[in-house]
Scaffold this active site. Sequence first.
Site, PDB file in Angstrom:
ATOM      1  N   GLY A 120     118.161  72.078  48.388  1.00 58.40           N
ATOM      2  CA  GLY A 120     118.914  70.112  48.005  1.00 58.40           C
ATOM      3  C   GLY A 120     118.332  69.426  48.998  1.00 58.40           C
ATOM      4  CB  SER A 142     126.048  58.668  51.716  1.00 53.30           C
ATOM      5  OG  SER A 142     125.107  59.499  51.563  1.00 53.30           O
ATOM      6  CG  LEU A 195     142.382  64.142  66.642  1.00 52.15           C
ATOM      7  CD1 LEU A 195     143.813  64.682  67.627  1.00 52.15           C
ATOM      8  CD2 LEU A 195     141.848  63.625  67.160  1.00 52.15           C
ATOM      9  NE  ARG A 216     118.432  70.362  55.443  1.00 49.13           N
ATOM     10  CZ  ARG A 216     119.168  69.825  55.742  1.00 49.13           C
ATOM     11  NH1 ARG A 216     119.900  70.235  56.675  1.00 49.13           N
ATOM     12  NH2 ARG A 216     119.488  68.273  55.621  1.00 49.13           N
ATOM     13  CG  ASN A 262     133.972  66.704  61.038  1.00 55.09           C
ATOM     14  OD1 ASN A 262     133.908  67.496  62.394  1.00 55.09           O
ATOM     15  ND2 ASN A 262     133.205  65.711  60.949  1.00 55.09           N
ATOM     16  CG  PHE A 312     119.862  54.675  53.597  1.00 52.31           C
ATOM     17  CD1 PHE A 312     120.485  53.855  53.814  1.00 52.31           C
ATOM     18  CD2 PHE A 312     118.588  55.260  53.056  1.00 52.31           C
ATOM     19  CE1 PHE A 312     119.924  53.281  52.447  1.00 52.31           C
ATOM     20  CE2 PHE A 312     118.465  54.776  52.218  1.00 52.31           C
ATOM     21  CZ  PHE A 312     119.342  53.911  52.018  1.00 52.31           C
ATOM     22  CE1 TYR A 325     127.351  63.034  52.146  1.00 51.40           C
ATOM     23  CE2 TYR A 325     129.541  62.980  52.706  1.00 51.40           C
ATOM     24  CZ  TYR A 325     128.058  62.430  52.357  1.00 51.40           C
ATOM     25  OH  TYR A 325     127.745  61.499  53.220  1.00 51.40           O
ATOM     26  CE  LYS A 367     130.910  59.807  51.645  1.00 52.68           C
ATOM     27  NZ  LYS A 367     132.534  59.059  51.851  1.00 52.68           N
ATOM     28  CG  ASN A 390     139.293  65.501  53.154  1.00 55.84           C
ATOM     29  OD1 ASN A 390     140.163  64.984  54.102  1.00 55.84           O
ATOM     30  ND2 ASN A 390     137.578  65.148  54.499  1.00 55.84           N
TER      31      ASN A 390
HETATM   32  C1  WQD Z   1     117.795  65.224  58.099  1.00 54.93           C
HETATM   33  C2  WQD Z   1     116.114  65.912  58.074  1.00 54.93           C
HETATM   34  C3  WQD Z   1     115.485  68.058  56.940  1.00 54.93           C
HETATM   35  C4  WQD Z   1     117.638  69.808  61.009  1.00 54.93           C
HETATM   36  C5  WQD Z   1     122.256  63.583  56.480  1.00 54.93           C
HETATM   37  C6  WQD Z   1     123.434  64.441  55.608  1.00 54.93           C
HETATM   38  C7  WQD Z   1     124.457  62.594  54.357  1.00 54.93           C
HETATM   39  C8  WQD Z   1     123.843  61.796  55.422  1.00 54.93           C
HETATM   40  C9  WQD Z   1     122.210  61.502  55.545  1.00 54.93           C
HETATM   41  C10 WQD Z   1     125.873  60.365  54.769  1.00 54.93           C
HETATM   42  C11 WQD Z   1     116.118  66.728  56.458  1.00 54.93           C
HETATM   43  C12 WQD Z   1     115.415  67.968  58.609  1.00 54.93           C
HETATM   44  C13 WQD Z   1     117.089  69.586  60.317  1.00 54.93           C
HETATM   45  C14 WQD Z   1     116.850  71.295  61.247  1.00 54.93           C
HETATM   46  C15 WQD Z   1     115.051  69.955  60.304  1.00 54.93           C
HETATM   47  N1  WQD Z   1     125.071  61.868  55.684  1.00 54.93           N
HETATM   48  N2  WQD Z   1     116.061  69.026  59.345  1.00 54.93           N
HETATM   49  N3  WQD Z   1     115.630  71.064  61.161  1.00 54.93           N
HETATM   50  O1  WQD Z   1     120.316  66.563  54.997  1.00 54.93           O
HETATM   51  O2  WQD Z   1     119.178  63.535  55.237  1.00 54.93           O
HETATM   52  O3  WQD Z   1     121.280  63.784  55.796  1.00 54.93           O
HETATM   53  O4  WQD Z   1     122.439  62.436  56.392  1.00 54.93           O
HETATM   54  O5  WQD Z   1     126.488  60.220  54.517  1.00 54.93           O
HETATM   55  O6  WQD Z   1     125.509  63.528  54.316  1.00 54.93           O
HETATM   56  O7  WQD Z   1     123.736  65.831  55.402  1.00 54.93           O
HETATM   57  O8  WQD Z   1     120.028  64.912  57.422  1.00 54.93           O
HETATM   58  O9  WQD Z   1     119.924  65.902  59.370  1.00 54.93           O
HETATM   59  O10 WQD Z   1     120.514  67.950  58.020  1.00 54.93           O
HETATM   60  O11 WQD Z   1     118.247  66.223  57.836  1.00 54.93           O
HETATM   61  O12 WQD Z   1     113.938  70.339  59.842  1.00 54.93           O
HETATM   62  O13 WQD Z   1     117.542  71.894  61.618  1.00 54.93           O
HETATM   63  O14 WQD Z   1     116.426  66.965  59.090  1.00 54.93           O
HETATM   64  O15 WQD Z   1     115.279  68.949  56.591  1.00 54.93           O
HETATM   65  O16 WQD Z   1     114.046  66.579  56.638  1.00 54.93           O
HETATM   66  P1  WQD Z   1     120.607  64.460  55.501  1.00 54.93           P
HETATM   67  P2  WQD Z   1     119.955  66.008  58.329  1.00 54.93           P
END
Ligand code: WQD
Length: 337
Positions: A296, A126, A35, A294, A37, A177, A151, A155, A101
Amino acid sequence: MKKKILVTGGLGFIGSHTVVCLHEAGFEPIIIDNLSNSQMSAMDGIKSLIGFEPTFVNANVNDKEVLAQLIIDHKPEAIIHFAAFKAVGESVEKPLMYYENNVVGLISVLEVMKEQVISNLVFSSSCTVYGEPDQVPVLETTPTKPAQSPYGATKQMGEIILKDNAAWCKTQCLRYFNPIGAHPTAALGELPLGIPNNLIPFLTQTVAGLRNELTVFGNDYDTPDGTCIRDYIHVMDLAEAHVKAVERLVHNKQEENFEVFNIGTGNGFSVLEVIQSFEKENNINVPHKIGPRRAGDVVKVWADTTKVNEVLGWTAKRGLDEMMRDSWNWQLKLQNN
Ligand code: WQD
């Protein structure tokens, strides 16, 4: 006698949906979840869908004695290992927490599996392992890139550890994805803790009035509309892929002991296209502005799904509009509770 499947993190977003699909496919899911998350409300959702509460132990997978006893008591045919942290940004701030973890947790599961002679594992990997791919769509053979976050590193390490244990452990390595959406009944969905990092929960909370405005992180990328492109996949499609992977293991259909699959739709959508889909599907405005990039963020990544379609016999069935509808229905359900 139903085949039992141990689901670590089975009360989480993807785990809870997978528990329901496992039951519907004739398996008996057994849940271990600490629990950290997830919330017990997910168990209420599961019960509303399958009519009972599956066996559940509130524990950390690093508690090897508890894990071993659960396996002795239930003798599962396979384990689906969801239990891991998955917030890229948080992993940068708290790398040790993520390695402890995600990596030590996997090692604990493997040590107990070996000791208890359980050899079937489905691993949550991932698309993050690809980093910024040189070309899209990505194949399972597309070279992985150095991880851009702890993270992503966890993976990549998980996949290496599993390949190195392939002599005794048969693994279905599923590279997710972007999992989004919710159960069509809104009985289950994503329960992000605090301010959501991910696009969809932040978007739905903005539309619900819980957040002021959605910031689109950059519109000056080398994409048609300048915003980043992702392969968004409905959590129900993802859950169904796990059932297929479990069936492949328990029916001994694997051709190699370590098999990896891209679990995506094969379609890439930009942030602005997601917003437009949400607005059209739900006939509602998404207050948003363009902000800075953002750190990364990968510019574009989506899956080549040939292998998973042909080898695993799975194809995503749900489109972006349905993902937007189910995401909003879930947010409305949360508001009304
Ligand atoms: C998606 C797009 C952001 C928030 C996540 C997980 C990763 C993996 C895949 C499991 C990006 C944009 C986001 C916001 C925005 N999951 N965005 N405004 O970064 O692709 O990866 O899913 O394994 O672990 O982190 O997903 O939803 O954060 O971002 O513009 O407030 O939406 O820049 O282009 P991401 P995300």
